[in-house]
Design an enzyme around this catalytic site. Structure first.
Site, short mmCIF file in Angstrom:
data_model
loop_
_atom_site.label_atom_id
_atom_site.label_comp_id
_atom_site.label_asym_id
_atom_site.label_seq_id
_atom_site.Cartn_x
_atom_site.Cartn_y
_atom_site.Cartn_z
N LYS A 68 97.09 -2.01 34.73
CA LYS A 68 97.79 -1.04 35.36
C LYS A 68 99.05 -0.64 34.50
CE LYS A 68 98.76 1.50 38.99
NZ LYS A 68 98.98 2.68 38.19
N LYS A 92 105.64 -7.39 34.06
CA LYS A 92 106.11 -6.79 35.12
C LYS A 92 105.33 -6.69 36.04
CE LYS A 92 107.53 -2.68 33.89
NZ LYS A 92 107.58 -1.18 33.71
N LYS A 104 98.59 0.30 29.29
CA LYS A 104 99.36 1.40 28.98
C LYS A 104 98.74 2.42 28.26
CE LYS A 104 103.82 3.05 29.87
NZ LYS A 104 104.72 2.71 30.79
N THR A 188 110.68 4.52 41.05
CA THR A 188 111.36 3.70 39.73
C THR A 188 112.75 3.72 39.96
OG1 THR A 188 109.64 4.18 38.65
CG2 THR A 188 111.53 3.53 37.61
N ASN A 219 112.60 11.33 35.82
CA ASN A 219 112.21 10.82 37.04
C ASN A 219 112.92 9.58 37.51
OD1 ASN A 219 110.28 8.76 38.44
ND2 ASN A 219 109.21 10.64 38.67
N SER A 356 102.96 2.11 42.95
CA SER A 356 101.85 2.68 42.61
C SER A 356 100.64 1.69 43.22
CB SER A 356 101.47 2.53 41.06
OG SER A 356 102.24 3.75 40.38
N1 LIG Z 1 108.22 7.37 35.73
C1 LIG Z 1 108.06 6.12 36.03
O1 LIG Z 1 107.58 5.75 37.03
C2 LIG Z 1 108.65 4.75 35.13
C3 LIG Z 1 109.16 5.11 33.93
N2 LIG Z 1 109.95 3.97 33.32
C4 LIG Z 1 110.69 4.06 32.22
O2 LIG Z 1 111.68 5.01 32.31
C5 LIG Z 1 112.07 5.87 31.22
C6 LIG Z 1 112.25 7.12 31.81
O3 LIG Z 1 110.88 7.49 32.18
P1 LIG Z 1 110.84 8.89 33.30
O4 LIG Z 1 112.04 9.01 33.68
O5 LIG Z 1 109.58 8.57 33.91
O6 LIG Z 1 110.56 9.94 32.20
P2 LIG Z 1 110.85 11.61 32.24
O7 LIG Z 1 110.06 12.11 31.60
O8 LIG Z 1 110.87 11.91 33.73
O9 LIG Z 1 112.32 11.89 31.93
C7 LIG Z 1 112.89 11.29 30.81
C8 LIG Z 1 114.39 11.57 30.59
O10 LIG Z 1 114.75 10.88 29.30
C9 LIG Z 1 115.50 11.82 28.51
N3 LIG Z 1 115.59 11.65 27.30
C10 LIG Z 1 114.47 11.81 26.27
N4 LIG Z 1 114.86 11.36 25.15
C11 LIG Z 1 116.08 11.01 25.33
C12 LIG Z 1 117.40 10.58 24.37
N5 LIG Z 1 116.87 10.14 23.07
N6 LIG Z 1 118.43 10.08 24.76
C13 LIG Z 1 118.60 10.39 26.22
N7 LIG Z 1 117.64 11.02 26.81
C14 LIG Z 1 116.57 11.29 26.57
C15 LIG Z 1 114.81 13.25 28.96
O11 LIG Z 1 115.76 14.50 28.60
C16 LIG Z 1 114.44 12.97 30.37
O12 LIG Z 1 115.65 13.55 31.13
C17 LIG Z 1 111.08 5.54 30.02
O13 LIG Z 1 111.51 4.46 29.31
C18 LIG Z 1 109.82 4.89 31.21
O14 LIG Z 1 108.84 3.94 30.35
C19 LIG Z 1 109.56 2.86 33.69
C20 LIG Z 1 108.91 2.59 34.88
C21 LIG Z 1 108.20 3.44 35.59
O1 LIG Z 2 103.16 2.98 38.22
C1 LIG Z 2 102.47 2.42 37.30
O2 LIG Z 2 101.27 2.27 37.66
C2 LIG Z 2 103.06 2.08 35.97
C3 LIG Z 2 104.51 2.71 35.66
C4 LIG Z 2 104.85 2.30 34.36
O3 LIG Z 2 104.22 2.88 33.49
C5 LIG Z 2 105.88 1.21 33.83
O4 LIG Z 2 106.29 0.72 34.91
O5 LIG Z 2 106.40 1.52 32.94
#
Ligand SMILES: NC(=O)C1=CN([C@@H]2O[C@H](COP(=O)(O)OP(=O)(O)OC[C@H]3O[C@@H](n4cnc5c(N)ncnc54)[C@H](O)[C@@H]3O)[C@@H](O)[C@H]2O)C=CC1
Ligand SMILES: O=C(O)CCC(=O)C(=O)O
Length: 431
Positions: A68, A92, A104, A188, A219, A356
């Site tokens: 996953k 996790k 992943k 998240t 997000n 999820s």
């Molecule tokens: N979306 C999810 O359900 C999950 C996300 N994560 C982790 O959370 C983190 C963010 O993911 P999401 O919010 O989903 O992505 P997203 O694509 O929704 O947002 C990413 C954000 O980070 C910003 N960003 C990109 N590069 C940057 C930098 N160098 N400095 C500061 N900000 C920057 C972007 O502008 C954007 O606001 C990642 O590490 C991801 O693996 C972890 C668990 C689940």
């Molecule tokens: O929702 C999922 O299955 C995985 C989300 C994810 O990629 C993460 O936790 O880093």
């Protein structure tokens, strides 16, 4: 950071192994990914040219259930990064006691440069290329950096076209109309909020006397910032890839979220230029945000943000990792010496994969839950496992990160040993 992201990630495993008693066989198996796939994806671009993109999917371990994990679209995606992200997913899912292994995926590109139609062709092409490697009982996809529910919808649809039947459970984080779950889009950040809000009282920290800085306003980061602000915490700084804003008195997070939905960037909400100082607000760089004098720092963007270079300058007392892998192991050591508590990614950001899991269960049962039910179940899991990590860290006098790995490794080791070694060949003979 010396070495690769994966060698740095797996050094956390080595550290935790001192505190668990699992078999040598299980330890050996946890050091290597089970399967990795690299694919080339040809995409017809809008101008008629053909472009080949590199894609990856890694299933690190599936002892506790199907692999996953999300799919990332980013220029820095590499096989080493995807392997590390799949490694983190394994621990996790075990930590949250979800019946999943870790996986992943990713594609190396800047999605901001592609049109919507090109993105759709690329996403469908990725599924064409990895279709034999995934499945609702094998390996289940989800969103990650720069992927979203629209992309998950295309992926689920393409997989269903290949299978000639509707297969909602192969992808989570889908649109609600395609079998998505209530609350997955905010899961998240919401899960992270539950962890933070349940752990800070242990340090006598109350919302009204706690300042917070959040790096990354996507997000995950925007939702946790919003929930913290609504609960009375003073969120003084947020940033995205273009930079950030700071104000001593606390930002209007709901208004910034609304602005970001309609425009690009967040600094422009207060400032016309990237460098500005208007009233009490001023623009800051991502580097500056990390070293602000705040109580709580939340990295919610990408890996390797807190490193040996800046760890010494960190002033926050508590770090809650919403991003995967934002702190290098060298930085971890420096932060520990400074007495800073780092609550790790595999706990803090596990709300996404937890919902999820709920989505996958709903897809398979055909019975869909209300948002209140989802959030109650999410809160119960996040708070329970956060408490277990905290108790373990006090019991052994170890960091919350090592405690989280200890807790996850115990569950994984038990499952690996229960399954046996499957070593059919002993002394050249099949048994
Ligand atoms: N979306 C999810 O359900 C999950 C996300 N994560 C982790 O959370 C983190 C963010 O993911 P999401 O919010 O989903 O992505 P997203 O694509 O929704 O947002 C990413 C954000 O980070 C910003 N960003 C990109 N590069 C940057 C930098 N160098 N400095 C500061 N900000 C920057 C972007 O502008 C954007 O606001 C990642 O590490 C991801 O693996 C972890 C668990 C689940
Ligand atoms: O929702 C999922 O299955 C995985 C989300 C994810 O990629 C993460 O936790 O880093």
């Amino acid at each position: 950071m010396s070495g690769t992201l994966f060698s740095d990630a797996s050094s956390r495993l080595e550290r935790a192994l001192k505190y668990v008693s699992i078999s040598d066989d299980a330890i050996e198996r946890l050091k290597y990914p089970k399967a990795s796939l690299n694919v080339s994806i040809p995409v017809r671009m809008d101008d008629g040219s053909l472009r080949i993109f590199q894609g990856y999917r890694v299933r690190y371990d599936d002892t506790r259930g199907p692999g996953k994990g999300g799919v990332r679209y980013h220029p820095n995606v590499s096989s080493d990064e995807v392997k590390s992200l799949a490694f983190w997913m394994t621990f996790k899912c075990a930590l949250l006691d979800l019946p999943f292994g870790g996986a992943k995926g990713g594609i190396t590109l800047n999605p901001k440069e592609l049109s919507r139609a090109e993105l759709e062709r690329l996403s469908r092409g990725y599924i064409e290329a990895i279709a034999d490697f995934i499945g609702p009982d094998v390996d289940i996809l989800a969103p990650d950096v720069y992927t979203n529910e629209m992309i998950m919808g295309w992926m689920m649809d393409q997989y269903s076209v290949i299978q000639r039947k509707i297969c909602p459970a192969v992808v989570t984080g889908k649109p609600l109309t395609m079998g998505g779950s209530q609350g997955r889009d905010t899961a998240t950040g919401t899960g992270a909020f539950y962890v933070i809000h349940s752990l800070l009282p242990k340090f006598d920290k109350k919302p009204e006397n706690t300042t917070v800085a959040v790096q990354g306003f996507g997000n995950a980061g925007a939702v946790v910032a919003d929930l913290l602000a609504k609960a009375g915490y003073k969120v003084v700084a947020v940033s995205d890839s273009r930079g950030g804003v700071y104000t001593e008195n606390g930002l209007d997070i709901a208004a910034i979220r609304q602005y970001k939905r309609e425009h690009k960037g967040i600094t422009a909400f207060y400032c016309e230029d990237t460098v500005c100082n208007i009233g009490e607000h001023r623009s800051i760089s991502n580097e500056e945000l990390l070293t602000l004098d705040v109580d709580v720092l939340i990295p919610a963007a990408l890996e390797n943000q807190i490193t040996a270079e800046n760890a010494d300058k960190i002033q926050a007392r508590y770090i809650f990792e919403v991003a995967n892998g934002p702190t290098t192991s060298e930085a971890d050591r420096i932060l520990e010496e400074k007495g800073i508590f780092v609550f790790p990614d595999i706990l803090v950001n596990a709300g996404g994969v937890t919902v999820s899991y709920f989505e996958w269960v709903q897809n398979r049962s055909g019975l869909y839950w209300r948002l209140t039910e989802i959030n109650e179940r999410l809160k119960e899991r996040m708070v329970t496992e956060a408490e277990k990590v905290w108790v373990l860290s006090r019991e052994f006098d170890i960091s919350p990160r090592t405690a989280a790995y200890v807790h996850a490794i115990e569950r994984l080791g038990e499952a690996l040993d229960a399954k046996g070694t499957r070593d059919y060949y002993i002394n050249g003979k099949m048994h």
